[in-house]
Design a protein around this motif. Sequence first.
Motif, mmCIF file in Angstrom:
data_model
loop_
_atom_site.group_PDB
_atom_site.id
_atom_site.type_symbol
_atom_site.label_atom_id
_atom_site.label_comp_id
_atom_site.label_asym_id
_atom_site.label_seq_id
_atom_site.Cartn_x
_atom_site.Cartn_y
_atom_site.Cartn_z
ATOM 1 N N MET A 247 0.851 -1.184 0.055
ATOM 2 C CA MET A 247 0.031 -0.009 -0.034
ATOM 3 C C MET A 247 0.817 1.237 -0.146
ATOM 4 N N THR A 248 0.202 2.335 -0.499
ATOM 5 C CA THR A 248 0.867 3.697 -0.218
ATOM 6 C C THR A 248 0.157 4.438 0.800
ATOM 7 N N LEU A 249 1.055 5.201 1.367
ATOM 8 C CA LEU A 249 0.488 6.193 2.747
ATOM 9 C C LEU A 249 0.691 7.438 1.738
ATOM 10 N N GLN A 250 -0.321 8.578 1.683
ATOM 11 C CA GLN A 250 -0.231 9.532 1.053
ATOM 12 C C GLN A 250 0.025 10.919 1.948
ATOM 13 N N CYS A 251 0.829 11.910 1.590
ATOM 14 C CA CYS A 251 1.013 12.851 2.518
ATOM 15 C C CYS A 251 1.400 14.140 1.507
ATOM 16 N N THR A 252 0.469 15.078 1.745
ATOM 17 C CA THR A 252 0.377 16.358 0.906
ATOM 18 C C THR A 252 0.617 17.500 1.993
ATOM 19 N N GLN A 253 1.407 18.623 1.355
ATOM 20 C CA GLN A 253 1.610 19.858 2.202
ATOM 21 C C GLN A 253 1.244 20.922 1.323
ATOM 22 N N ASP A 254 0.588 22.008 1.638
ATOM 23 C CA ASP A 254 0.239 23.085 0.910
ATOM 24 C C ASP A 254 0.946 24.418 1.623
ATOM 25 N N MET A 255 1.949 24.080 1.930
ATOM 26 C CA MET A 255 2.905 25.355 2.880
ATOM 27 C C MET A 255 4.224 25.629 1.908
ATOM 28 N N ASN A 256 4.232 25.048 0.841
ATOM 29 C CA ASN A 256 5.475 25.210 -0.429
ATOM 30 C C ASN A 256 6.778 24.877 0.777
ATOM 31 N N HIS A 257 6.888 23.754 1.364
ATOM 32 C CA HIS A 257 7.882 23.585 2.215
ATOM 33 C C HIS A 257 8.670 22.709 1.509
ATOM 34 N N ASN A 258 9.986 22.810 1.519
ATOM 35 C CA ASN A 258 11.071 21.860 0.943
ATOM 36 C C ASN A 258 11.448 20.780 1.424
ATOM 37 N N TYR A 259 11.216 20.646 2.717
ATOM 38 C CA TYR A 259 11.641 19.547 3.391
ATOM 39 C C TYR A 259 10.471 18.657 3.972
ATOM 40 N N MET A 260 10.487 17.508 3.682
ATOM 41 C CA MET A 260 9.395 16.401 4.379
ATOM 42 C C MET A 260 9.916 15.207 4.880
ATOM 43 N N TYR A 261 9.143 14.574 5.806
ATOM 44 C CA TYR A 261 9.402 13.658 6.659
ATOM 45 C C TYR A 261 8.511 12.746 6.953
ATOM 46 N N TRP A 262 8.951 11.512 6.923
ATOM 47 C CA TRP A 262 8.012 10.227 7.281
ATOM 48 C C TRP A 262 8.770 9.643 8.688
ATOM 49 N N TYR A 263 7.639 9.535 9.836
ATOM 50 C CA TYR A 263 7.988 8.791 10.947
ATOM 51 C C TYR A 263 7.225 7.885 11.141
ATOM 52 N N ARG A 264 7.553 6.730 12.022
ATOM 53 C CA ARG A 264 6.519 5.699 12.607
ATOM 54 C C ARG A 264 6.782 6.014 14.271
ATOM 55 N N GLN A 265 5.485 5.951 14.810
ATOM 56 C CA GLN A 265 5.497 5.930 16.368
ATOM 57 C C GLN A 265 4.810 4.699 16.791
ATOM 58 N N ASP A 266 5.586 4.063 17.715
ATOM 59 C CA ASP A 266 5.167 2.750 18.466
ATOM 60 C C ASP A 266 5.093 3.266 19.810
ATOM 61 N N PRO A 267 4.182 2.282 20.457
ATOM 62 C CA PRO A 267 3.748 2.599 22.025
ATOM 63 C C PRO A 267 5.369 2.787 22.569
ATOM 64 N N GLY A 268 5.274 3.708 23.571
ATOM 65 C CA GLY A 268 6.557 3.711 24.368
ATOM 66 C C GLY A 268 7.919 3.950 23.604
ATOM 67 N N MET A 269 7.802 4.187 22.583
ATOM 68 C CA MET A 269 9.253 4.077 21.616
ATOM 69 C C MET A 269 9.585 5.345 20.971
ATOM 70 N N GLY A 270 8.656 6.353 20.955
ATOM 71 C CA GLY A 270 8.822 7.634 20.418
ATOM 72 C C GLY A 270 8.775 7.488 18.950
ATOM 73 N N LEU A 271 9.035 8.634 18.303
ATOM 74 C CA LEU A 271 8.903 8.968 16.873
ATOM 75 C C LEU A 271 10.231 8.445 16.228
ATOM 76 N N LYS A 272 10.406 7.627 15.272
ATOM 77 C CA LYS A 272 11.473 7.217 14.414
ATOM 78 C C LYS A 272 11.465 7.535 12.993
ATOM 79 N N LEU A 273 12.395 8.277 12.559
ATOM 80 C CA LEU A 273 12.622 8.762 11.228
ATOM 81 C C LEU A 273 12.890 7.615 10.360
#
Lengths: 113, 115
Positions: A19-45
């Motif tokens: 599958m594909t997870l979609q992400c769109t931003q309308d702020m004309n930002h150059n930098y974009m990131y994907w994180y996953r968050q698991d319980p008790g583990m914090g955000l991982k890039l």
Amino acid sequence: NAGVTQTPKFRILKIGQSMTLQCTQDMNHNYMYWYRQDPGMGLKLIYYSVGAGITDKGEVPNGYNVSRSTTEDFPLRLELAAPSQTSVYFCASLAGTRSYEQYFGPGTRLTVT
Amino acid sequence: EDQVTQSPEALRLQEGESSSLNCSYTVSGLRGLFWYRQDPGKGPEFLFTLYSAGEEKEKERLKATLTKKESFLHITAPKPEDSATYLCAVQAGRNSGGSNYKLTFGKGTLLTVNP
């Protein structure tokens, strides 16, 4: 100005599906990131992009792929889903000029069974 | 490797009972330290950026401070609506490979404020 949007909000996959997870931003930002968050583990890039056509691996890239054909869109592709990919996925963007904070989308909750 | 440690993992307060959350960090040249608030089922919401030791930022009942080794998020007279998970993150500076503005996050502090 919607900020960062993500679709879908929830998804259940069977092992081996893709599958594909979609992400769109309308702020004309150059930098974009994907994180996953698991319980008790914090955000991982997972992956990040510093501009259209440029992507690089983060801390936990295995099992994922990304592309950045436009400034606005940064889709995350899961090939051959595994139970270890059950998580909440967040997309974020950052201007990179005069402000360095990342702005996050609402997330996609993915379950792989 | 950049590291962020937040304490306590969970904090329960009575309404009006002030307290502080701690964020200890190690980073090769700090560009910025960021505080976020995250409500259940939602994405992190940006609160503050601190760039140098001694800097302070305030917003309503929250005040963030920064030293060379740690940051504190002080919560004065909290209300139940302040209940959330508070996340701390660091961003390495330009001379430390930080041109991609990546963040390293702590695991967060879950704050519960009882009425």
